[in-house]
Write a protein that holds these residues in place. Structure first.
Motif, PDB file in Angstrom:
ATOM      1  N   GLY A 259     -13.309  -3.188  -3.789  1.00 56.69           N
ATOM      2  CA  GLY A 259     -12.212  -3.272  -2.964  1.00 56.69           C
ATOM      3  C   GLY A 259     -11.501  -4.670  -2.763  1.00 56.69           C
ATOM      4  O   GLY A 259     -10.560  -4.854  -2.431  1.00 56.69           O
ATOM      5  N   LYS A 260     -12.206  -5.937  -3.037  1.00 57.37           N
ATOM      6  CA  LYS A 260     -11.734  -6.995  -2.956  1.00 57.37           C
ATOM      7  C   LYS A 260     -11.015  -7.339  -4.130  1.00 57.37           C
ATOM      8  O   LYS A 260      -9.957  -8.032  -4.118  1.00 57.37           O
ATOM      9  N   ASP A 261     -11.278  -6.865  -5.312  1.00 58.19           N
ATOM     10  CA  ASP A 261     -10.382  -7.014  -6.481  1.00 58.19           C
ATOM     11  C   ASP A 261      -9.472  -6.187  -6.760  1.00 58.19           C
ATOM     12  O   ASP A 261      -8.620  -6.389  -7.597  1.00 58.19           O
ATOM     13  N   ARG A 262      -9.387  -4.708  -6.312  1.00 55.33           N
ATOM     14  CA  ARG A 262      -8.493  -3.891  -6.590  1.00 55.33           C
ATOM     15  C   ARG A 262      -7.862  -3.274  -5.489  1.00 55.33           C
ATOM     16  O   ARG A 262      -8.092  -2.531  -4.530  1.00 55.33           O
ATOM     17  N   PRO A 263      -6.532  -3.881  -5.082  1.00 51.12           N
ATOM     18  CA  PRO A 263      -5.728  -3.471  -3.895  1.00 51.12           C
ATOM     19  C   PRO A 263      -5.537  -1.909  -3.948  1.00 51.12           C
ATOM     20  O   PRO A 263      -5.286  -1.305  -2.995  1.00 51.12           O
ATOM     21  N   ASP A 264      -5.331  -1.342  -5.246  1.00 52.79           N
ATOM     22  CA  ASP A 264      -4.888  -0.066  -5.250  1.00 52.79           C
ATOM     23  C   ASP A 264      -5.978   0.776  -4.881  1.00 52.79           C
ATOM     24  O   ASP A 264      -5.925   1.923  -4.022  1.00 52.79           O
ATOM     25  N   ILE A 265      -7.280   0.370  -5.117  1.00 51.63           N
ATOM     26  CA  ILE A 265      -8.549   1.183  -4.833  1.00 51.63           C
ATOM     27  C   ILE A 265      -8.638   1.079  -3.101  1.00 51.63           C
ATOM     28  O   ILE A 265      -9.008   1.901  -2.654  1.00 51.63           O
ATOM     29  N   LEU A 266      -8.375  -0.099  -2.707  1.00 49.77           N
ATOM     30  CA  LEU A 266      -8.304  -0.517  -1.524  1.00 49.77           C
ATOM     31  C   LEU A 266      -7.620   0.496  -0.567  1.00 49.77           C
ATOM     32  O   LEU A 266      -7.956   0.981   0.422  1.00 49.77           O
ATOM     33  N   GLU A 267      -6.153   0.547  -1.125  1.00 51.74           N
ATOM     34  CA  GLU A 267      -5.458   1.402  -0.276  1.00 51.74           C
ATOM     35  C   GLU A 267      -5.875   2.803  -0.281  1.00 51.74           C
ATOM     36  O   GLU A 267      -5.600   3.648   0.844  1.00 51.74           O
ATOM     37  N   GLU A 268      -6.098   3.359  -1.456  1.00 52.82           N
ATOM     38  CA  GLU A 268      -6.703   4.754  -1.666  1.00 52.82           C
ATOM     39  C   GLU A 268      -7.842   4.954  -0.720  1.00 52.82           C
ATOM     40  O   GLU A 268      -7.780   5.915  -0.120  1.00 52.82           O
ATOM     41  N   ALA A 269      -8.880   4.072  -0.662  1.00 48.74           N
ATOM     42  CA  ALA A 269      -9.890   4.156   0.075  1.00 48.74           C
ATOM     43  C   ALA A 269      -9.589   4.253   1.592  1.00 48.74           C
ATOM     44  O   ALA A 269     -10.170   4.882   2.414  1.00 48.74           O
ATOM     45  N   ILE A 270      -9.101   3.276   1.809  1.00 52.79           N
ATOM     46  CA  ILE A 270      -8.499   3.420   3.468  1.00 52.79           C
ATOM     47  C   ILE A 270      -7.764   4.693   3.840  1.00 52.79           C
ATOM     48  O   ILE A 270      -7.880   5.015   4.958  1.00 52.79           O
ATOM     49  N   ASP A 271      -6.959   5.010   2.845  1.00 56.10           N
ATOM     50  CA  ASP A 271      -6.310   6.346   3.330  1.00 56.10           C
ATOM     51  C   ASP A 271      -7.049   7.394   3.283  1.00 56.10           C
ATOM     52  O   ASP A 271      -7.127   8.365   3.972  1.00 56.10           O
ATOM     53  N   SER A 272      -7.919   7.528   2.331  1.00 53.47           N
ATOM     54  CA  SER A 272      -8.969   8.794   2.454  1.00 53.47           C
ATOM     55  C   SER A 272      -9.928   8.806   3.432  1.00 53.47           C
ATOM     56  O   SER A 272     -10.133   9.730   4.167  1.00 53.47           O
ATOM     57  N   ILE A 273     -10.488   7.448   3.643  1.00 50.64           N
ATOM     58  CA  ILE A 273     -11.396   7.314   5.006  1.00 50.64           C
ATOM     59  C   ILE A 273     -10.680   7.859   6.228  1.00 50.64           C
ATOM     60  O   ILE A 273     -10.937   8.271   7.265  1.00 50.64           O
ATOM     61  N   ALA A 274      -9.543   7.362   6.513  1.00 54.80           N
ATOM     62  CA  ALA A 274      -8.633   7.679   7.736  1.00 54.80           C
ATOM     63  C   ALA A 274      -8.570   9.020   7.774  1.00 54.80           C
ATOM     64  O   ALA A 274      -8.619   9.877   8.685  1.00 54.80           O
ATOM     65  N   SER A 275      -8.006   9.846   6.524  1.00 56.77           N
ATOM     66  CA  SER A 275      -7.803  11.071   6.468  1.00 56.77           C
ATOM     67  C   SER A 275      -9.084  11.766   6.917  1.00 56.77           C
ATOM     68  O   SER A 275      -8.999  13.069   7.813  1.00 56.77           O
ATOM     69  N   GLU A 276     -10.283  11.560   6.287  1.00 56.02           N
ATOM     70  CA  GLU A 276     -11.519  12.259   6.630  1.00 56.02           C
ATOM     71  C   GLU A 276     -11.907  12.018   7.785  1.00 56.02           C
ATOM     72  O   GLU A 276     -12.527  13.012   8.526  1.00 56.02           O
ATOM     73  N   SER A 277     -11.541  10.702   8.546  1.00 51.90           N
ATOM     74  CA  SER A 277     -11.899  10.421   9.811  1.00 51.90           C
ATOM     75  C   SER A 277     -11.269  11.344  10.680  1.00 51.90           C
ATOM     76  O   SER A 277     -12.089  11.960  11.876  1.00 51.90           O
TER      77      SER A 277
END
Length: 449
Positions: A259-277
């Motif tokens: 997450g700290k080194d890959r902004p694309d992964i950070l954005e994807e993870a945040i979107d997925s976590i928000a969606s699943e939440s």
């Protein structure tokens, strides 16, 4: 002391006491009646003898007494000194029976040499004009023998009846406590095995014990249903929440690595976590609504006119949906006893379900019958396969899970709708042809006003 033993002893004791009291009463009533009857007969004989003595006939007093002598007894004249002056008897042994004088008439039962005698004494005058007692004495051994025989008959009968009562009360106690024993055995089995066993009712007698067994069976059925719902609820919740939790956990681990080194992964993870939440939140709300719909109680219902409620709900959803919703109704007032919030929720579920799987017009038809009201929601969408129609009201069932994921369905909506209809004593049905749309119709009993 066991209940069966208490029933046996109590019924036996009570019946024995009643039996002894009844037999004793009958015995003494018969004894007194027999003795009284004998005394009355001897009194009549004495009176007739006195009348004959007072006629001043040519017969001597002894001759008159001889004429009225009874078959097994004695007639005598007793003077004021307690001495018998004249005695006429059928047995010379009777002459030694003690005698006594009395100014008044008297009757008594005496015993002499193991024999029983009835004595009736009446004052009268002798040939010299002196006051004497005319006494009639009769041997009543036969009468007292019958009384003694009756006593022993009662004794033997009482013993036999007591034995019968003891055995029958034992059987009665077993019959009465049999349902209680079955209840105890069933409860022990439930405690040991954790099962929901019911009491076997072998007859349909409307007595208290049968009602107790039926009440217990209803309670067990309700507990079993509640336990099944609880298990199903936990199973459904854990099953549905497992996927979003797994996704969130995976993306959290991914964030920790990259997450700290890959902004694309950070954005994807945040979107997925928000969606699943959001999905978890939606599922939680649906589960709570399902539980709430099952707790819709009778005193929360009110008598209302459902026509404006249906019209207002359709108008409100018409603004939110892109679909046209057409209402067919010819009535202005239809009064029903409903839980208004649940009723509106039922309409929203069916209309939202039609909106998800159809891009065409949605048709709502309100019909009033003699004893009920039906509301049908028809769409021209993709329809439901025949083999799936029997399961659409089951919790978390989806005809096409991939498509339902895209439309945000949880598989709980129609289950909630069915529960709401059932709480209103109604029925909900489905008619659908795959590729030609579906019609959901629910019918509720109408309140006559």
């Amino acid at each position: 002391m066991r209940l069966r033993t208490r029933i046996q002893l109590s019924t036996t004791v009570v019946l024995i006491v009643l039996l002894i009291v009844a037999n004793t009463s009958i015995y003494f009533i018969f004894k007194n009646s027999a003795i009284t009857s004998e005394i009355n007969r001897l009194t009549n004989t004495s009176n007739n003898t006195v009348i004959e003595l007072n006629k001043k006939s040519n017969l001597s007093m002894e001759q008159v007494l001889q004429a009225y002598l009874i078959s097994n007894g004695m007639i005598r004249i007793v003077d004021q000194n307690n001495n018998p002056t004249i005695q006429v008897t059928t047995n010379n042994d009777y002459r030694n029976i003690p005698s006594k004088y009395d100014d008044d008439q008297f009757e008594e039962v005496i015993q002499y040499k193991d024999s029983m005698f009835v004595v009736v004494s009446i004052p009268t005058f002798n040939e010299n004009g002196a006051i004497v007692n005319l006494q009639v004495v009769e041997n009543v051994d036969i009468l007292f023998g019958n009384i003694i025989d009756l006593k022993w008959v009662f004794v033997y009968a009482t013993v036999i009846v007591i034995i019968i009562l003891f055995l029958t009360s034992r059987l009665l106690g077993r019959v009465i406590t049999s349902p209680i024993q079955r209840l105890t055995q069933t409860m022990d089995l439930i405690e040991k095995d954790g099962s929901f066993e019911k009491i076997l009712i072998t007859h349909e007698a409307k007595d208290e014990l049968t009602e107790m067994a039926m009440t217990f069976n209803r309670m067990i059925k309700r507990l079993e249903k509640s336990y099944t719902k609880q298990e199903q609820f936990v199973s459904d919740a854990s099953h549905e929440l497992k996927t979003p939790l797994t996704v969130i956990d995976s993306y959290v681990k991914l964030l920790k690595r990259w997450g700290k080194d890959r902004p694309d992964i950070l954005e994807e993870a945040i979107d997925s976590i928000a969606s699943e939440s959001s999905r978890m939140k939606y599922l939680t709300e649906q589960f709570l609504q399902l539980a709430k719909s099952e707790e819709c109680i009778e005193n929360e219902k009110n008598t209302v006119n459902i026509v404006p409620i249906v019209e207002e709900t359709i108008h409100r959803l018409q603004q939110a949906y892109k679909h046209e919703i057409h209402l067919k109704n010819e009535q202005h007032e239809i009064h029903m006893n409903i839980h208004e919030e649940s009723f509106v929720q039922l309409l929203v579920i069916l209309l939202d379900n039609a909106k998800k799987y159809s891009d065409n017009q949605i048709k709502v038809e309100l019909k009033e019958w003699k004893k009920g009201v039906s509301i049908s929601v028809t769409d021209k969408g993709i329809g439901i396969p025949f083999e799936a129609q029997a399961h659409v009201f089951d919790r978390l069932y989806r005809v096409d899970k991939t498509r339902n994921r895209k439309t945000g369905g949880s598989g709980l909506g129609l289950s909630i709708a069915k529960r709401i209809v059932e709480h209103h004593d109604g029925d909900i049905t489905l008619e659908s042809v795959e590729g030609n749309g579906s019609t959901f119709t629910f019918t509720l009993p109408k309140l006559e006003v």
